[in-house]
Design an enzyme around this catalytic site. Structure first.
Site, mmCIF file in Angstrom:
data_model
loop_
_atom_site.group_PDB
_atom_site.id
_atom_site.type_symbol
_atom_site.label_atom_id
_atom_site.label_comp_id
_atom_site.label_asym_id
_atom_site.label_seq_id
_atom_site.Cartn_x
_atom_site.Cartn_y
_atom_site.Cartn_z
ATOM 1 N N SER A 141 0.865 -1.189 0.000
ATOM 2 C CA SER A 141 0.000 0.000 0.000
ATOM 3 C C SER A 141 0.893 1.228 0.000
ATOM 4 O O SER A 141 2.054 1.157 0.450
ATOM 5 C CB SER A 141 -0.855 -0.041 1.273
ATOM 6 O OG SER A 141 -1.413 1.224 1.528
ATOM 7 N N TYR A 154 -2.184 0.366 10.419
ATOM 8 C CA TYR A 154 -2.118 -0.023 9.011
ATOM 9 C C TYR A 154 -0.781 0.415 8.400
ATOM 10 O O TYR A 154 -0.100 -0.376 7.733
ATOM 11 C CB TYR A 154 -3.306 0.591 8.271
ATOM 12 C CG TYR A 154 -3.506 0.061 6.871
ATOM 13 C CD1 TYR A 154 -4.065 -1.201 6.653
ATOM 14 C CD2 TYR A 154 -3.135 0.816 5.757
ATOM 15 C CE1 TYR A 154 -4.248 -1.683 5.364
ATOM 16 C CE2 TYR A 154 -3.317 0.342 4.475
ATOM 17 C CZ TYR A 154 -3.876 -0.910 4.271
ATOM 18 O OH TYR A 154 -4.056 -1.386 2.990
HETATM 19 P P1 NAP Z 1 -11.424 -6.502 1.794
HETATM 20 O O1 NAP Z 1 -12.384 -6.421 0.665
HETATM 21 O O2 NAP Z 1 -11.823 -6.024 3.124
HETATM 22 O O3 NAP Z 1 -10.938 -8.030 1.884
HETATM 23 C C1 NAP Z 1 -10.038 -8.420 2.875
HETATM 24 C C2 NAP Z 1 -9.774 -9.907 2.741
HETATM 25 O O4 NAP Z 1 -8.862 -10.270 3.771
HETATM 26 C C3 NAP Z 1 -11.032 -10.729 2.911
HETATM 27 O O5 NAP Z 1 -11.023 -11.791 1.981
HETATM 28 C C4 NAP Z 1 -10.911 -11.267 4.326
HETATM 29 O O6 NAP Z 1 -11.507 -12.558 4.424
HETATM 30 C C5 NAP Z 1 -9.395 -11.390 4.467
HETATM 31 N N1 NAP Z 1 -8.974 -11.438 5.851
HETATM 32 C C6 NAP Z 1 -9.100 -10.492 6.809
HETATM 33 N N2 NAP Z 1 -8.629 -10.948 7.977
HETATM 34 C C7 NAP Z 1 -8.192 -12.221 7.745
HETATM 35 C C8 NAP Z 1 -7.590 -13.231 8.539
HETATM 36 N N3 NAP Z 1 -7.360 -13.044 9.853
HETATM 37 N N4 NAP Z 1 -7.274 -14.402 7.971
HETATM 38 C C9 NAP Z 1 -7.521 -14.617 6.663
HETATM 39 N N5 NAP Z 1 -8.078 -13.712 5.845
HETATM 40 C C10 NAP Z 1 -8.402 -12.525 6.394
HETATM 41 O O7 NAP Z 1 -10.080 -5.721 1.460
HETATM 42 P P2 NAP Z 1 -9.264 -5.504 0.106
HETATM 43 O O8 NAP Z 1 -9.371 -4.063 -0.230
HETATM 44 O O9 NAP Z 1 -9.590 -6.543 -0.898
HETATM 45 O O10 NAP Z 1 -7.788 -5.728 0.680
HETATM 46 C C11 NAP Z 1 -6.950 -6.776 0.265
HETATM 47 C C12 NAP Z 1 -5.509 -6.361 0.488
HETATM 48 O O11 NAP Z 1 -5.241 -5.191 -0.287
HETATM 49 C C13 NAP Z 1 -5.184 -5.970 1.928
HETATM 50 O O12 NAP Z 1 -3.896 -6.431 2.273
HETATM 51 C C14 NAP Z 1 -5.209 -4.453 1.896
HETATM 52 O O13 NAP Z 1 -4.413 -3.903 2.907
HETATM 53 C C15 NAP Z 1 -4.644 -4.193 0.527
HETATM 54 N N6 NAP Z 1 -4.931 -2.874 -0.037
HETATM 55 C C16 NAP Z 1 -6.209 -2.463 -0.266
HETATM 56 C C17 NAP Z 1 -6.437 -1.198 -0.789
HETATM 57 C C18 NAP Z 1 -7.825 -0.681 -1.071
HETATM 58 O O14 NAP Z 1 -7.960 0.511 -1.414
HETATM 59 N N7 NAP Z 1 -8.876 -1.493 -0.985
HETATM 60 C C19 NAP Z 1 -5.358 -0.350 -1.080
HETATM 61 C C20 NAP Z 1 -4.062 -0.804 -0.836
HETATM 62 C C21 NAP Z 1 -3.866 -2.079 -0.330
HETATM 63 P P3 NAP Z 1 -12.307 -13.123 5.698
HETATM 64 O O15 NAP Z 1 -12.953 -11.968 6.377
HETATM 65 O O16 NAP Z 1 -13.242 -14.078 5.056
HETATM 66 O O17 NAP Z 1 -11.265 -13.809 6.514
#
Ligand code: NAP
Length: 251
Positions: A141, A154
């Site tokens: 990120s 974060y």
């Molecule tokens: P999201 O839609 O909230 O999805 C998060 C995923 O992580 C879900 O599949 C959730 O599955 C899983 N998760 C959370 N806690 C977990 C645990 N303890 N064990 C296993 N799985 C877990 O978020 P996203 O935006 O797709 O984010 C995915 C990645 O991209 C993250 O690392 C985030 O920091 C990064 N990111 C996102 C953005 C953005 O703007 N969205 C920007 C930069 C980076 P369950 O709840 O089913 O476990």
């Protein structure tokens, strides 16, 4: 180009992880989807299989080393090897200033965002070393290098993930294993819904239309798994720039 590869994707139950699983499967990768929400994973596996792909689901909390190790072992048991690991699982809740934060919840974000990535590296690297090949994509990120109020948990954990990417590359970069980070910019997922609701910093003021769709980082993840991405090993590859987007084929 990724035909006949086998991958584990953590956090594959929604958002970027779900899109990555669908993209990799469409490119011929057999995928193990890992997350806590087994019902959601099963539904995504069915969609992949309906489209002719190969996939299976495993319930996995990445903060528990044994559960991550089991997901990796499952990939080898099902598909004979592990070529790709996408360390994607992550969370940002609860968003709060340091003085208001709950120490246990703050530490939980460390357990998931930072230790979860270490757990993936620890479980996959011995197998990839034995194979003499492999790619690990750690989802990073802009928060890895930038500071934002309310996001201390974060920002600190994503900085730690970037450090893990660099350290792992030093250890295994010469052994045919590519460890690389991927920084997507802001993506239209549930995480951005939480961020908007917090109202705490400038990112929370962005509109849904400002974010890229999860299919874009999914394409970047797939590209990073190809040899074309070799020179980015040990760094965070960004698709916020035109150059990054062009390389991945987004523009
Ligand atoms: P999201 O839609 O909230 O999805 C998060 C995923 O992580 C879900 O599949 C959730 O599955 C899983 N998760 C959370 N806690 C977990 C645990 N303890 N064990 C296993 N799985 C877990 O978020 P996203 O935006 O797709 O984010 C995915 C990645 O991209 C993250 O690392 C985030 O920091 C990064 N990111 C996102 C953005 C953005 O703007 N969205 C920007 C930069 C980076 P369950 O709840 O089913 O476990």
């Amino acid at each position: 180009m990724l035909n006949d590869k086998a991958a584990v994707i953590t956090g594959a139950s929604r958002g970027i992880g779900e899109a990555a699983a669908i993209e990799l499967a469409a490119q011929g990768v057999s995928v193990v989807l890992a997350a806590r929400s087994k019902n959601s994973l099963d539904a995504i596996v069915s969609r992949i299989e309906d489209n002719g792909g190969q996939a299976c689901a495993i319930e996995c909390d990445v903060s528990e080393y044994d559960e991550v190790a089991t997901a990796v072992t499952e990939c080898v048991a099902e598909y004979g090897k592990i070529d790709i690991l996408v360390n994607n699982a992550g969370l940002i809740d609860p968003i709060s200033r340091i003085e208001d934060s709950d120490p246990l919840q703050w530490a939980n974000v460390v357990d998931v965002n930072l230790k979860g990535v270490y757990h993936g590296l620890r479980a996959a690297l011995p197998l990839m070393k034995a194979q003499g090949s492999g790619v690990i994509v750690n989802i990073s990120s802009g928060a890895a290098t930038g500071a934002l109020e309310g996001w201390s948990h974060y920002c600190a954990t994503k900085a730690g993930v970037l450090s893990l990417t660099k350290c792992a590359h030093k250890e295994v970069g010469d052994l045919g294993i590519r460890v690389v980070g991927m920084s997507p910019g802001t993506v239209a997922t549930d995480m951005q819904v939480s961020i908007k609701a917090s109202g705490i910093n400038p990112v929370s003021q962005l509109e849904a239309s400002d974010h890229i769709p999860p299919e874009w980082p999914a394409k970047a993840i797939a590209w990073l798994c190809t040899d074309a991405a070799h020179e980015y090993a040990g760094t965070d590859f960004s698709i916020k720039t035109d150059e990054g987007r062009r390389l991945v084929g987004l523009i």
